[in-house]
Design an enzyme around this catalytic site. Sequence first.
Site, PDB file in Angstrom:
ATOM      1  CG  HIS A 145      37.669  40.902  35.341  1.00  0.00           C
ATOM      2  ND1 HIS A 145      38.992  41.019  35.762  1.00  0.00           N
ATOM      3  CD2 HIS A 145      36.918  41.171  36.440  1.00  0.00           C
ATOM      4  CE1 HIS A 145      39.015  41.322  37.046  1.00  0.00           C
ATOM      5  NE2 HIS A 145      37.767  41.433  37.471  1.00  0.00           N
ATOM      6  CD  GLU A 146      33.164  41.501  36.675  1.00  0.00           C
ATOM      7  OE1 GLU A 146      32.997  40.790  37.683  1.00  0.00           O
ATOM      8  OE2 GLU A 146      33.851  42.539  36.692  1.00  0.00           O
ATOM      9  CG  HIS A 149      35.678  37.766  39.632  1.00  0.00           C
ATOM     10  ND1 HIS A 149      36.634  37.588  40.617  1.00  0.00           N
ATOM     11  CD2 HIS A 149      35.841  39.032  39.165  1.00  0.00           C
ATOM     12  CE1 HIS A 149      37.344  38.703  40.735  1.00  0.00           C
ATOM     13  NE2 HIS A 149      36.888  39.586  39.865  1.00  0.00           N
ATOM     14  CD  GLU A 226      39.301  41.855  41.309  1.00  0.00           C
ATOM     15  OE1 GLU A 226      39.313  42.263  40.136  1.00  0.00           O
ATOM     16  OE2 GLU A 226      38.281  41.388  41.862  1.00  0.00           O
TER      17      GLU A 226
END
Length: 303
Positions: A145-146, A149, A226
């Site tokens: 997930h990071e 980003h 997100e």
Amino acid sequence: MLRIGLFLLTNLAIMIVAGVVINLLGVGKFISHGQLNLQSLFIFCAVFGFTGSFISLFISKWMAKRSMGVELIENPRNADERWLVDTVAELAQKAGIKMPEVGVFPAEESNAFATGWNRNDALVAVSLGLLQRFERDEVRAVLAHEIGHVANGDMVTLSLIQGIVNTFVMFFARIVGFAIDKALQGGRDNESSGPGIGYYVGSFVAEIIFGILASMIVAAFSRYREYRADEAGAHLADRNAMIRALQRLQLESGQTSMPASMQAFGIAGGMGRLFASHPPLEERIQALRNGHNNPDSLRQSLS
């Protein structure tokens, strides 16, 4: 005290840099002879709006390391640290970015964040609480997930959005203040002196109101990013693991002590949905489930 000091230091840097640029451009005086020079005003506001946003971006890693107490893993000391570094390296290669710095910060809350001024010079950090309570496949999903980003360029994009809204908040607030001052003066041009108290009070109040409205725009864009990072995490790691990681967060406390700008994986605060930087966890989980059969999800998420 450290966070207060860093905050004051950042704002001092913004004032110095913006002041130098404004003097070089000669746009510091945008009210002259009772008239408002809109071009000079807009440049003035843009300088301040983007200076603050980009200084914060450029020092984001430095700020994160100090304010969050991040301990970088440069030479893994045990099998867990080696697994963490190797997992980030694998995910970064899969996402097509350079290896970020990897760190751990001492917090009991399950959380993680990514920061950095570009996709090839980033920092990914996770809390000790997350490492202790999450299964490895769930930690891997959080890391993905990071990485999502970072690969999506979210830090730069959000800084651009913030700079734009900062500029227009300052610009329109000062126009409102000027109009109020003129109204209080009965429409007369006061060439002998600068703006009156109506300008300063009106600009101050208008900037608060416009700032609140602008924060809704930034928050809405953050929530959209997100969803994209969740989708990236699902494809870079595993969709079911990503869902389980979000479900585990639902079982834990939603409040964290982490600054809002670094809450890349945590739960949104309690200021209401319009101001929340993260969507509700149940909606994020449902979005992942709905995207299960979408073959273009990875391409769209990392585009």
